[in-house]
Motif scaffolding. Structure first.
Motif, PDB file in Angstrom:
ATOM      1  N   SER A   7       0.843  -1.192   0.000  1.00 17.03           N
ATOM      2  CA  SER A   7       0.000   0.000   0.000  1.00 17.03           C
ATOM      3  C   SER A   7       0.878   1.240   0.000  1.00 17.03           C
ATOM      4  N   GLY A   8       0.239   2.395  -0.227  1.00 13.91           N
ATOM      5  CA  GLY A   8       0.939   3.662  -0.115  1.00 13.91           C
ATOM      6  C   GLY A   8       1.293   4.325  -1.424  1.00 13.91           C
ATOM      7  N   GLY A   9       1.017   3.673  -2.538  1.00 13.22           N
ATOM      8  CA  GLY A   9       1.317   4.278  -3.826  1.00 13.22           C
ATOM      9  C   GLY A   9       0.393   5.441  -4.137  1.00 13.22           C
ATOM     10  N   GLY A  10       0.694   6.113  -5.230  1.00 13.43           N
ATOM     11  CA  GLY A  10      -0.127   7.243  -5.635  1.00 13.43           C
ATOM     12  C   GLY A  10       0.524   8.035  -6.740  1.00 13.43           C
ATOM     13  N   LEU A  11      -0.054   9.214  -6.996  1.00 14.24           N
ATOM     14  CA  LEU A  11       0.453  10.127  -8.014  1.00 14.24           C
ATOM     15  C   LEU A  11       1.196  11.260  -7.322  1.00 14.24           C
ATOM     16  N   VAL A  12       2.407  11.523  -7.758  1.00 10.39           N
ATOM     17  CA  VAL A  12       3.225  12.568  -7.141  1.00 10.39           C
ATOM     18  C   VAL A  12       4.027  13.267  -8.227  1.00 10.39           C
ATOM     19  N   GLN A  13       4.338  14.525  -8.001  1.00  9.39           N
ATOM     20  CA  GLN A  13       5.164  15.262  -8.957  1.00  9.39           C
ATOM     21  C   GLN A  13       6.636  14.899  -8.777  1.00  9.39           C
ATOM     22  N   ALA A  14       7.381  15.070  -9.838  1.00  5.36           N
ATOM     23  CA  ALA A  14       8.822  14.834  -9.766  1.00  5.36           C
ATOM     24  C   ALA A  14       9.424  15.667  -8.636  1.00  5.36           C
ATOM     25  N   GLY A  15      10.318  15.034  -7.894  1.00  4.72           N
ATOM     26  CA  GLY A  15      10.922  15.680  -6.741  1.00  4.72           C
ATOM     27  C   GLY A  15      10.190  15.421  -5.439  1.00  4.72           C
ATOM     28  N   GLY A  16       9.000  14.855  -5.533  1.00  2.54           N
ATOM     29  CA  GLY A  16       8.209  14.581  -4.347  1.00  2.54           C
ATOM     30  C   GLY A  16       8.593  13.281  -3.661  1.00  2.54           C
ATOM     31  N   SER A  17       7.804  12.922  -2.651  1.00  2.00           N
ATOM     32  CA  SER A  17       8.093  11.740  -1.835  1.00  2.00           C
ATOM     33  C   SER A  17       6.842  10.889  -1.649  1.00  2.00           C
ATOM     34  N   ASP A 108      13.025 -13.386  -9.741  1.00  3.47           N
ATOM     35  CA  ASP A 108      12.576 -14.537 -10.523  1.00  3.47           C
ATOM     36  C   ASP A 108      12.660 -15.840  -9.755  1.00  3.47           C
ATOM     37  N   ILE A 109      13.459 -15.899  -8.688  1.00  2.00           N
ATOM     38  CA  ILE A 109      13.621 -17.158  -7.965  1.00  2.00           C
ATOM     39  C   ILE A 109      12.943 -17.157  -6.603  1.00  2.00           C
ATOM     40  N   LEU A 110      12.303 -16.062  -6.244  1.00  2.00           N
ATOM     41  CA  LEU A 110      11.634 -16.024  -4.940  1.00  2.00           C
ATOM     42  C   LEU A 110      10.424 -16.953  -4.957  1.00  2.00           C
ATOM     43  N   ARG A 111      10.225 -17.651  -3.845  1.00  2.00           N
ATOM     44  CA  ARG A 111       9.184 -18.679  -3.804  1.00  2.00           C
ATOM     45  C   ARG A 111       7.883 -18.195  -3.183  1.00  2.00           C
ATOM     46  N   ALA A 112       7.905 -17.083  -2.459  1.00  2.00           N
ATOM     47  CA  ALA A 112       6.663 -16.552  -1.897  1.00  2.00           C
ATOM     48  C   ALA A 112       5.817 -15.966  -3.024  1.00  2.00           C
ATOM     49  N   GLY A 113       4.503 -16.060  -2.897  1.00  2.00           N
ATOM     50  CA  GLY A 113       3.620 -15.502  -3.902  1.00  2.00           C
ATOM     51  C   GLY A 113       3.685 -13.991  -3.941  1.00  2.00           C
ATOM     52  N   TRP A 114       3.354 -13.410  -5.068  1.00  2.00           N
ATOM     53  CA  TRP A 114       3.356 -11.963  -5.241  1.00  2.00           C
ATOM     54  C   TRP A 114       1.991 -11.388  -4.906  1.00  2.00           C
ATOM     55  N   GLY A 115       2.002 -10.217  -4.257  1.00  2.00           N
ATOM     56  CA  GLY A 115       0.771  -9.514  -3.991  1.00  2.00           C
ATOM     57  C   GLY A 115       0.319  -8.730  -5.206  1.00  2.00           C
ATOM     58  N   GLN A 116      -0.654  -7.841  -5.003  1.00  2.00           N
ATOM     59  CA  GLN A 116      -1.205  -7.043  -6.103  1.00  2.00           C
ATOM     60  C   GLN A 116      -0.285  -5.891  -6.478  1.00  2.00           C
ATOM     61  N   GLY A 117       0.561  -5.501  -5.556  1.00  2.00           N
ATOM     62  CA  GLY A 117       1.420  -4.359  -5.800  1.00  2.00           C
ATOM     63  C   GLY A 117       0.687  -3.055  -5.562  1.00  2.00           C
ATOM     64  N   THR A 118       1.433  -1.962  -5.611  1.00  2.00           N
ATOM     65  CA  THR A 118       0.859  -0.634  -5.453  1.00  2.00           C
ATOM     66  C   THR A 118       1.452   0.267  -6.527  1.00  2.00           C
ATOM     67  N   GLN A 119       0.586   1.009  -7.205  1.00  2.00           N
ATOM     68  CA  GLN A 119       1.007   1.829  -8.345  1.00  2.00           C
ATOM     69  C   GLN A 119       1.632   3.132  -7.863  1.00  2.00           C
ATOM     70  N   VAL A 120       2.800   3.433  -8.384  1.00  2.00           N
ATOM     71  CA  VAL A 120       3.458   4.716  -8.157  1.00  2.00           C
ATOM     72  C   VAL A 120       3.589   5.412  -9.502  1.00  2.00           C
ATOM     73  N   THR A 121       3.054   6.628  -9.590  1.00  2.00           N
ATOM     74  CA  THR A 121       3.137   7.403 -10.822  1.00  2.00           C
ATOM     75  C   THR A 121       3.771   8.752 -10.495  1.00  2.00           C
ATOM     76  N   VAL A 122       4.861   9.064 -11.189  1.00  2.00           N
ATOM     77  CA  VAL A 122       5.572  10.314 -10.974  1.00  2.00           C
ATOM     78  C   VAL A 122       5.435  11.163 -12.230  1.00  2.00           C
ATOM     79  N   SER A 123       4.829  12.322 -12.081  1.00  2.00           N
ATOM     80  CA  SER A 123       4.623  13.202 -13.226  1.00  2.00           C
ATOM     81  C   SER A 123       5.765  14.201 -13.334  1.00  2.00           C
ATOM     82  N   SER A 124       6.057  14.585 -14.555  1.00  2.00           N
ATOM     83  CA  SER A 124       7.169  15.522 -14.783  1.00  2.00           C
ATOM     84  C   SER A 124       6.695  16.962 -14.731  1.00  2.00           C
TER      85      SER A 124
END
Length: 124
Positions: A7-17, A108-124
């Motif tokens: 969790s914690g992803g989102g849209l942020v401007q370049a230089g942001g956190s 590629d060799i990790l055996r634990a399943g992958w979650g859904q992930g969280t999208q991070v988008t950085v705009s210029s």
């Protein structure tokens, strides 16, 4: 097997956190080294950062070194990724995973399943 939720992803401007979190359940969180990875459409998942079981050792991909900080709270069974000075090329879906220290840098060799992930988008 450990279950992982990012969790914690989102849209942020370049230089942001942004600060990403990864909650783990199932097996003992402190038994695993943990890592962050990212993937853009059409490309393979790539290593971003990893941390040892106790948190005393970390490693980073060259593209994020000095800008990203990985940490963990074993009592809360949570992994974090503090991302500063973000760049448009950091745009990706970010994932966490668990494994031994010898394999944690190689998604590629990790055996634990992958979650859904969280999208991070950085705009210029």
């Amino acid at each position: 097997q450990v279950q992982l939720v990012e969790s914690g992803g989102g849209l942020v401007q370049a230089g942001g956190s942004l600060r990403l979190s990864c909650s783990a359940s199932g097996r003992t969180f402190s038994s695993y080294a943990m890592g962050w990875y990212r993937q853009v459409p059409g490309s393979e998942r790539e290593f971003v950062a990893c941390i040892s079981r106790t948190g005393d050792t970390t490693n980073y991909a060259g593209s994020v070194k000095g800008r990203f900080t990985i940490s963990r709270d074993n009592a809360k069974e949570t992994l974090y990724l503090q991302m500063d000075s973000l760049k448009p090329e950091d745009t990706a879906v970010y994932f966490c995973n668990a494994g031994g220290w010898g394999e944690i840098m190689f998604p590629d060799i990790l055996r634990a399943g992958w979650g859904q992930g969280t999208q991070v988008t950085v705009s210029s």
